[in-house]
Design an enzyme around this catalytic site. Structure first.
Site, PDB file in Angstrom:
ATOM      1  N   ASN A 158      25.131 -24.150 -12.060  1.00 37.87           N
ATOM      2  CA  ASN A 158      25.025 -25.591 -12.335  1.00 37.87           C
ATOM      3  C   ASN A 158      25.886 -26.455 -11.399  1.00 37.87           C
ATOM      4  O   ASN A 158      25.616 -27.646 -11.253  1.00 37.87           O
ATOM      5  CB  ASN A 158      25.309 -25.899 -13.812  1.00 37.87           C
ATOM      6  CG  ASN A 158      26.719 -25.565 -14.230  1.00 37.87           C
ATOM      7  OD1 ASN A 158      27.437 -24.872 -13.509  1.00 37.87           O
ATOM      8  ND2 ASN A 158      27.127 -26.043 -15.381  1.00 37.87           N
ATOM      9  N   GLU A 254      35.874 -19.391 -17.296  1.00 39.63           N
ATOM     10  CA  GLU A 254      35.409 -20.666 -17.830  1.00 39.63           C
ATOM     11  C   GLU A 254      34.014 -20.413 -18.373  1.00 39.63           C
ATOM     12  O   GLU A 254      33.076 -20.153 -17.618  1.00 39.63           O
ATOM     13  CB  GLU A 254      35.373 -21.735 -16.730  1.00 39.63           C
ATOM     14  CG  GLU A 254      34.958 -23.090 -17.269  1.00 39.63           C
ATOM     15  CD  GLU A 254      34.367 -24.013 -16.207  1.00 39.63           C
ATOM     16  OE1 GLU A 254      34.602 -23.807 -15.011  1.00 39.63           O
ATOM     17  OE2 GLU A 254      33.651 -24.937 -16.600  1.00 39.63           O
ATOM     18  N   CYS A 288      28.696 -26.932 -19.163  1.00 39.63           N
ATOM     19  CA  CYS A 288      29.459 -26.301 -20.247  1.00 39.63           C
ATOM     20  C   CYS A 288      30.142 -27.370 -21.091  1.00 39.63           C
ATOM     21  O   CYS A 288      30.335 -27.191 -22.289  1.00 39.63           O
ATOM     22  CB  CYS A 288      30.478 -25.318 -19.674  1.00 39.63           C
ATOM     23  SG  CYS A 288      31.643 -26.064 -18.544  1.00 39.63           S
TER      24      CYS A 288
HETATM   25  O1  G3H Z   1      29.608 -26.600 -16.548  1.00 38.83           O
HETATM   26  C1  G3H Z   1      30.841 -26.593 -16.496  1.00 38.83           C
HETATM   27  C2  G3H Z   1      31.569 -27.577 -15.699  1.00 38.83           C
HETATM   28  O2  G3H Z   1      32.920 -27.241 -15.597  1.00 38.83           O
HETATM   29  C3  G3H Z   1      31.393 -28.961 -16.219  1.00 38.83           C
HETATM   30  O3  G3H Z   1      31.963 -29.884 -15.360  1.00 38.83           O
HETATM   31  O4  G3H Z   1      32.293 -31.782 -16.939  1.00 38.83           O
HETATM   32  O5  G3H Z   1      32.381 -32.146 -14.487  1.00 38.83           O
HETATM   33  O6  G3H Z   1      30.221 -31.638 -15.604  1.00 38.83           O
HETATM   34  P1  G3H Z   1      31.704 -31.436 -15.608  1.00 38.83           P
END
Ligand code: G3H
Length: 478
Positions: A158, A254, A288
């Site tokens: 992603n 993570e 996430c």
């Molecule tokens: O998908 C996991 C990422 O750490 C989310 O990052 O909150 O900047 O979209 P973000």
């Protein structure tokens, strides 16, 4: 067989294809067409490449931190110069809307620059020897930060550039070498990112890019004896597997989330609805940190649901080239999983406020109300554009449901009463709580972590730099 669409990977200090000539096809999620191939490496090829990556680390560690920083700063500049090209690759490969794909690259350049500056400021320590009973002022302990050696960085689809560079940059800055395993869907973008790093002057042997089939090389990499630390972003199932397989080395994980937005009766509902919709639906919910459930006091639930619906109905649905917020999901299976959650909720009595429409892997943004604890969508993480509203009778029920989740990444609390919001935040079993704002990782220098099934260890720039070093103590005896 490699074709003119095959993107070479970096092995043994060379851009190359696999000697077996095997490749992995990469299809665009939204065009449904082959957009390229990456080499499918064998364990033997990787083993040889890892050997040269491990050897290259010794000279890299002995370079001054200023010299390492100069290369990384140049990397940031080149990424920014190539933001359109790399952004285009991200858009094609993971169907992220064009604007966000390009800003992923600039965010990455900013992340790298901050990493360099932060590393300059991370000094060691000096300990006095007479501070413990029986010690002596003649003893002085010098505590330095030494690189761990070779870091295995495993990135997700992603954020194929940002969440990979945010592992690679701290590792290199601290004097480590890197084995980079990109997500298969995202590998082309990841390779382009590393090309920029090599063009900035990084010795090629210092990175091995492990493209290939997870079933062939995944466990092999995690258990490789030359790997000194693993940093991974991805699903909780894979994270658990990595944590079970890795032995006697540090891991930073993570993982998934089921971030709740707790909405109290005194919240500003217009602002709350706006934050919730942005938090839940950006990049079609494939984050996430997306808001993945709303826990709202019964008395304001109708009003909030109406305000959320109005905003959801305004979301653009379509193709990433058109900058639509809701775009096709990464693959059909992912769309099937999300659809199953919607169907299960409907069967058990949830109300579809809006959405529940599908064209292949394009799912329209869906808002479900009257979701109850017996429905899977109340607990499982949908990596897609569906948001369940769960009505609660009081704040205690909201806190209980929030904490009953296996996940513990982030949470939001919406209330005008800051003291009350903080007291709730203190009771939530999560890494971070946002007061009156959507859940999100940034600003990127804040510590970023999940508890329970959401992760292990801490990221964020300073924490990521500290995760790839160990203390090295030299004692001077005068
Ligand atoms: O998908 C996991 C990422 O750490 C989310 O990052 O909150 O900047 O979209 P973000």
């Amino acid at each position: 067989m490699p074709t003119d669409q095959t993107v070479k990977t970096l092995i043994h200090g060379e851009w190359n294809v696999s000697s077996s000539h095997k490749t992995v096809d990469i299809y665009s999620p939204h065009k449904n067409e082959l957009i390229g191939q990456v080499p499918s490496l064998s364990q033997e090829e990787l083993d040889a490449s890892i050997k040269s990556t491990v050897e290259a680390q010794v000279a890299w560690e002995s370079k001054s931190i200023q010299d390492r920083g100069d290369i990384l700063k140049k990397w940031a500049d080149i990424l920014e110069e190539r933001k359109e090209d790399i952004g285009h690759a991200i858009m094609n490969e993971v169907a992220k809307k064009k604007g966000s794909a390009v800003s992923e690259v600039t965010r990455t350049a900013d992340y790298i620059r901050y990493t360099v500056e932060e590393a300059f400021r991370l000094d060691g320590d000096v300990k006095r020897g007479d501070g413990f009973k029986g010690g002596s002022p003649q003893k002085i302990g010098m505590v330095e930060k030494a690189p761990l050696g070779t870091i295995l960085a495993i990135g997700p689809f992603n954020y194929p550039v940002n969440l990979s560079a945010s592992k690679i940059a701290p590792a290199l800055m601290q004097g480590n070498s890197v084995i980079f395993k990109p997500a298969t869907q995202g590998a082309i973008s990841g390779i382009k990112m590393v090309e920029a790093l090599i063009d900035a002057g990084l010795p090629k042997e210092l990175i091995t890019i492990a493209t290939g089939r997870g079933s062939v090389i995944g466990d092999f990499l995690v258990q490789h004896p030359s790997v000194d630390m693993i940093t991974f972003t991805g699903g909780t199932g894979t994270g658990r597997h990595i944590s079970e397989l890795s032995s006697m080395i540090p891991v930073v994980l993570e993982l998934g989330g089921k971030d709740p937005a707790i909405v109290l009766e005194d919240a500003d509902l217009d602002k709350t609805a706006k934050e919730i919709v942005q938090g839940a639906y950006s990049y079609s919910g494939q984050r996430c940190t997306a808001i993945k459930r709303v826990l709202v006091k019964d008395e304001i639930a109708d009003e909030l649901a109406g305000k959320i619906q109005a905003q959801v109905d305004d979301l653009s649905v379509g193709m990433p080239e058109d900058n639509a917020t809701i775009t096709p999901l990464i693959n059909q299976k992912s769309a099937d999983d999300v659809q199953n959650l919607i169907d299960d909720a409907k069967e058990k009595g949830a109300t579809v406020v809006t959405g529940d429409k599908r064209e292949d892997n394009l799912l329209y943004p869906t808002l479900l109300d009257h979701v109850t604890a017996d429905m899977n969508v109340a607990w499982e993480e949908p990596f897609g554009p569906v948001l369940p509203i769960i009505r609660v009778s009081d704040q205690e029920e909201a806190i209980r449901l929030a904490n009953e989740s296996e996940y513990g990444l982030q949470a939001s609390v919406f209330s005008k009463d800051t003291e009350r919001a903080i007291s709730i935040a203190n009771r939530l079993e999560v890494g971070s709580v946002q007061l009156n704002a959507k859940t999100e990782r940034g600003p990127d220098h804040f510590p970023f972590l999940g508890v329970k099934a959401s992760g292990l260890g801490v990221q964020g720039i300073q924490e990521s730099l500290l995760s790839v070093v160990r203390d090295k103590v030299t004692i001077i005896n005068m």
